[in-house]
Design an enzyme around this catalytic site. Structure first.
Site, PDB file in Angstrom:
ATOM      1  N   CYS A 117       6.226  26.025   4.240  1.00  0.00           N
ATOM      2  CA  CYS A 117       6.122  24.550   4.163  1.00  0.00           C
ATOM      3  C   CYS A 117       7.560  23.915   3.919  1.00  0.00           C
ATOM      4  O   CYS A 117       8.059  24.449   3.063  1.00  0.00           O
ATOM      5  CB  CYS A 117       5.065  24.067   3.425  1.00  0.00           C
ATOM      6  SG  CYS A 117       4.862  22.452   3.610  1.00  0.00           S
ATOM      7  N   ARG A 138      -2.107  24.433   3.824  1.00  0.00           N
ATOM      8  CA  ARG A 138      -1.809  23.208   3.916  1.00  0.00           C
ATOM      9  C   ARG A 138      -2.338  22.595   5.067  1.00  0.00           C
ATOM     10  O   ARG A 138      -2.170  22.658   6.244  1.00  0.00           O
ATOM     11  CB  ARG A 138      -0.086  23.300   3.948  1.00  0.00           C
ATOM     12  CG  ARG A 138       0.820  21.820   3.956  1.00  0.00           C
ATOM     13  CD  ARG A 138       0.125  20.662   4.730  1.00  0.00           C
ATOM     14  NE  ARG A 138       0.908  19.455   3.789  1.00  0.00           N
ATOM     15  CZ  ARG A 138      -0.079  18.372   3.749  1.00  0.00           C
ATOM     16  NH1 ARG A 138      -1.321  18.696   3.707  1.00  0.00           N
ATOM     17  NH2 ARG A 138       0.835  17.232   3.421  1.00  0.00           N
ATOM     18  N   TYR A 198       8.448  15.155   8.322  1.00  0.00           N
ATOM     19  CA  TYR A 198       9.108  16.166   8.293  1.00  0.00           C
ATOM     20  C   TYR A 198      10.475  16.289   8.961  1.00  0.00           C
ATOM     21  O   TYR A 198      10.955  16.733   9.989  1.00  0.00           O
ATOM     22  CB  TYR A 198       8.204  17.378   9.196  1.00  0.00           C
ATOM     23  CG  TYR A 198       6.820  17.559   8.534  1.00  0.00           C
ATOM     24  CD1 TYR A 198       6.862  18.512   7.366  1.00  0.00           C
ATOM     25  CD2 TYR A 198       5.983  17.344   8.791  1.00  0.00           C
ATOM     26  CE1 TYR A 198       5.825  18.736   6.784  1.00  0.00           C
ATOM     27  CE2 TYR A 198       4.711  17.608   8.473  1.00  0.00           C
ATOM     28  CZ  TYR A 198       4.484  18.384   7.380  1.00  0.00           C
ATOM     29  OH  TYR A 198       3.524  18.770   6.730  1.00  0.00           O
ATOM     30  N   HIS A 245      -7.582   8.103  -3.136  1.00  0.00           N
ATOM     31  CA  HIS A 245      -8.148   6.945  -3.609  1.00  0.00           C
ATOM     32  C   HIS A 245      -9.423   6.698  -4.496  1.00  0.00           C
ATOM     33  O   HIS A 245      -9.830   5.928  -5.083  1.00  0.00           O
ATOM     34  CB  HIS A 245      -8.842   6.053  -2.279  1.00  0.00           C
ATOM     35  CG  HIS A 245      -7.654   5.900  -1.322  1.00  0.00           C
ATOM     36  ND1 HIS A 245      -7.492   6.858  -0.263  1.00  0.00           N
ATOM     37  CD2 HIS A 245      -6.796   5.004  -1.318  1.00  0.00           C
ATOM     38  CE1 HIS A 245      -6.334   6.314   0.478  1.00  0.00           C
ATOM     39  NE2 HIS A 245      -5.944   5.249  -0.361  1.00  0.00           N
ATOM     40  N   HIS A 254       0.935  -1.251  -0.086  1.00  0.00           N
ATOM     41  CA  HIS A 254       0.038  -0.088   0.004  1.00  0.00           C
ATOM     42  C   HIS A 254       0.964   1.262   0.030  1.00  0.00           C
ATOM     43  O   HIS A 254       1.667   1.490   0.965  1.00  0.00           O
ATOM     44  CB  HIS A 254      -0.907  -0.184   1.406  1.00  0.00           C
ATOM     45  CG  HIS A 254      -1.741   1.169   1.311  1.00  0.00           C
ATOM     46  ND1 HIS A 254      -1.806   1.898   2.490  1.00  0.00           N
ATOM     47  CD2 HIS A 254      -2.665   1.717   0.377  1.00  0.00           C
ATOM     48  CE1 HIS A 254      -2.413   2.861   2.437  1.00  0.00           C
ATOM     49  NE2 HIS A 254      -3.089   2.870   1.196  1.00  0.00           N
TER      50      HIS A 254
HETATM   51  N1  LIG Z   1      -3.919  21.486  13.197  1.00  0.00           N
HETATM   52  C1  LIG Z   1      -2.975  21.507  12.024  1.00  0.00           C
HETATM   53  N2  LIG Z   1      -1.952  22.372  12.052  1.00  0.00           N
HETATM   54  C2  LIG Z   1      -1.248  22.850  11.017  1.00  0.00           C
HETATM   55  C3  LIG Z   1      -1.294  21.970   9.929  1.00  0.00           C
HETATM   56  C4  LIG Z   1      -2.349  20.807   9.967  1.00  0.00           C
HETATM   57  O1  LIG Z   1      -2.644  20.024   8.766  1.00  0.00           O
HETATM   58  N3  LIG Z   1      -3.392  20.908  10.981  1.00  0.00           N
HETATM   59  N4  LIG Z   1      -0.416  21.763   8.723  1.00  0.00           N
HETATM   60  C5  LIG Z   1       0.885  22.314   9.085  1.00  0.00           C
HETATM   61  C6  LIG Z   1       1.577  22.552   7.864  1.00  0.00           C
HETATM   62  S1  LIG Z   1       2.399  21.326   7.158  1.00  0.00           S
HETATM   63  C7  LIG Z   1       2.009  23.877   7.432  1.00  0.00           C
HETATM   64  S2  LIG Z   1       2.972  23.881   6.263  1.00  0.00           S
HETATM   65  C8  LIG Z   1       1.181  25.081   8.002  1.00  0.00           C
HETATM   66  C9  LIG Z   1       0.384  25.729   6.936  1.00  0.00           C
HETATM   67  O2  LIG Z   1      -0.304  26.808   7.471  1.00  0.00           O
HETATM   68  P1  LIG Z   1      -1.189  27.475   6.514  1.00  0.00           P
HETATM   69  O3  LIG Z   1      -2.264  26.570   5.967  1.00  0.00           O
HETATM   70  O4  LIG Z   1      -1.910  28.633   7.314  1.00  0.00           O
HETATM   71  O5  LIG Z   1      -0.316  28.148   5.314  1.00  0.00           O
HETATM   72  O6  LIG Z   1       0.321  24.621   9.004  1.00  0.00           O
HETATM   73  C10 LIG Z   1       0.731  23.623   9.867  1.00  0.00           C
HETATM   74  N5  LIG Z   1      -0.322  23.705  11.089  1.00  0.00           N
HETATM   75 MO   LIG Z   2       3.944  22.061   5.849  1.00  0.00          MO
END
Ligand SMILES: Nc1nc2c(c(=O)[nH]1)N[C@H]1C(S)=C(S)[C@@H](COP(=O)(O)O)O[C@H]1N2
Ligand SMILES: [Mo]
Length: 573
Positions: free
Chosen positions: A281, A234, A419, A159, A135
């Protein structure tokens, strides 16, 4: 979620250790669990919740070590899935034969690798035991064991493609009893993304569910402050619906026990600070990396970055108010954050940052409730998000639900098994997520927003206007941007702007607190006779860090930290 609770033999956890599974999944009747299967997220988990069905990573891994806690003995059984693959495949029933009818209860019994992994989809029953190892989204597929795929597929819309259904059809073993089908349909009607907010049509959508999008790069340098509606988004999960009146921020890990703050308390009991901070990001420019060799993750261009003003209470003020003191300081090292966005098992988005960043007066970590002078938009964390200036976007938790002061980092997937950066020589068979630290401060970055790759430059203009952004992590100020139009043979120094065309008053930052990007611009004479220009930029930060010239030496399997010279080709006519 409910489906999993019914599942007798819990077949999956979100953590490399079964121990944390026990802690996290205490709502599931583990006592009756005959074979708890734990697994490593690392190798098969795809980028940030997105699975890819395109890469050639289908061959089963040999490294499947599944911890089987049989009857509490904790016996560790190494299980080579690939070995049983062919036997099981032979047992799959051909489509022409009338298929056996199963009840939901019977399906639920198949939720461990020893009893087989069964799932249902659209009224059919599938034995996907052999598929688990191949998967693309890794063992998280085990979350669906013994139940329906629909709630998972609605979370990860990747999916919903024909060839995915085709693959599944090869594993069909029966049909689900009509009555149970109806029950399922009723439960599956709700699309977890149906309450996501409306979005700006100019955004380039990378994935709709969960929503991931970036603005057209040319718009980025139109303004020093990125308009909220155009700020990249994101999301790993559906946008949670938060009632501001019922909102409570939980603070844990302090002597006073769990503290609970209302939105109003955050706004009125603490001084309001505003910082201008760029959020990027860690996967920004991933598409440049995937040109070298495929990587797993959303195919971000170079606009997964934005600059905004953020206002809110300082995290350090809140922590001290809640009783942080020398006693806690002696032990605590990290601040964990949890979002209110949860996956189907109820696991929230979670990460952590070092405690010293959170506490430092110069760290400027905010519990922000405003973006660009207005309350946070739903996509950017309404009603409260953490802003960790200078640190990877992933640590800037949106829809903040909980803050935990701790001796350890967050146990969550996004801290432990995502990350992180690896060597170009590390592949999915050799990667060990424990061996690398979580990405916090990001390296120096810059990109060209004008001219656009593949565009034409008029020779009569005699010069080419080049524009872009530059930023560095950790509060390091960008001190210079070098631009070349001959692929890096000769260089010119761009003019840096703290403000764009808009007259935004941007005071020069204090040393170590340069959280905001710089926009830059330069007009470069067209080299005589040149028919093609390779426009290149690289930034230098206050520590004299600069960007590597090419991607191959920094390539990594997850496509993070891509900060090689940005290159754009244009034709002169
Ligand atoms: N609760 C929560 N916080 C999060 C995320 C999420 O999916 N859930 N994504 C993270 C990621 S990977 C990034 S790059 C940033 C993006 O912030 P933005 O969507 O305000 O640009 O939020 C971060 N904080
Ligand atoms: Mo991100």
């Amino acid at each position: 979620m409910h489906r999993l609770r019914h599942c007798r033999g819990l077949a999956c956890v979100f953590s490399p250790s079964a121990q944390s599974a026990l802690k996290l999944k205490n709502n599931i009747p583990l006592a009756s669990c005959s074979g708890l299967v734990s697994y490593c997220w690392g190798s098969r988990s795809s980028h940030q919740g997105q699975s890819s069905y395109y890469y050639s990573s289908w061959r089963p891994r040999l490294r499947y070590v599944l911890m089987s806690l049989v009857a509490g003995t904790g016996a560790v059984v190494a299980y080579g899935l690939h070995q049983v693959k062919s036997e099981r495949a032979a047992a799959a029933v051909p489509q022409t034969v009338s298929l056996p009818v199963y009840t939901q209860e019977e399906v639920m019994k198949h939720c461990s690798l020893d009893k087989g992994i069964w799932v249902t989809y659209n009224g059919d029953v599938y034995d996907i035991t052999d598929f688990v190892a191949i998967h693309p989204g890794g063992n998280r597929i085990l979350l669906a064991a013994g139940g329906a795929l629909e709630p998972f597929w609605s979370l990860y819309a990747v999916h919903r493609q024909e060839h995915v259904q085709e693959i599944l059809s090869g594993y069909k073993v029966g049909v689900l009893q009509a009555e149970d089908c109806k029950k399922q349909e009723a439960a599956n009607l709700v699309d977890p993304y149906s309450t996501d907010p409306p979005r700006h049509p100019a955004l380039i959508v990378n994935s709709l569910k969960p929503f991931n999008a970036e603005p057209p790069p040319g718009l980025l340098t139109d303004s020093y402050i990125t308009p909220s509606a155009l700020f990249f988004t994101r999301n790993h999960l559906p946008v949670p619906q938060v009632d501001p009146n019922k909102y409570r921020l939980k603070i844990e890990g302090l002597p006073s026990g769990t503290m609970s703050l209302t939105l109003n308390t955050l706004k009125s009991n603490f001084p309001k600070y505003t910082v201008i901070a760029t959020i990027q990001c860690a996967g920004n420019r991933r598409s440049d990396m995937s040109k070298v060799k495929p990587v797993k993750g959303l195919n971000w261009g170079f606009a997964a970055i934005g600059n905004a003003t953020w206002s809110g209470a300082r995290l350090r003020d809140v922590l001290y108010h809640c009783g942080f003191g020398p006693e806690v300081a002696a032990k605590a090292r990290h601040v964990q954050f949890e979002g209110l966005d949860c996956d189907v098992t109820g696991m929230p988005y979670g990460v952590s940052i070092p405690l010293n960043k959170a506490l430092s007066e110069e760290g400027d970590v905010l519990l922000a409730y405003e973006m660009n002078g207005e309350e946070l938009p739903a996509d950017h964390g309404y009603p409260v998000r953490v802003i960790v200036p200078g640190v990877a976007g992933a640590r800037n938790v949106k829809w903040l639900g909980k803050v935990v002061i701790s001796e350890v980092e967050s146990e969550c997937h996004w801290q432990q098994n995502d990350y992180k950066g690896f060597s170009p020589g590390t592949n999915w068979d050799t990667v060990d997520y424990k061996s690398a630290p979580a990405i916090q401060e990001l390296p120096v970055q810059s990109a060209i927003t004008q001219p656009v790759d593949g565009s034409l430059v008029d020779r009569r203009m005699e010069e080419v206007n080049v524009k872009g952004y530059a930023w560095s992590g950790g509060g390091r100020e960008v001190v210079r941007v070098d631009v070349s139009v001959d692929g890096g043979k000769t260089w010119h120094v761009a003019k840096l702007r703290d403000n764009g065309e808009d007259e935004f008053p941007a005071p020069s930052p204090q040393p170590g607190r340069a959280w905001a990007w710089k926009l830059w611009e330069i007009a470069i004479p067209l080299p005589e006779g040149a028919e093609v220009l390779e426009v290149v930029c690289k930034a230098v930060d206050s520590s004299y860090n600069t960007q590597p010239d090419s991607v191959p030496p920094i390539w990594n399997l997850r496509g993070v930290l891509c900060n090689a010279w940005h290159r754009v080709k244009v034709k002169v006519n």
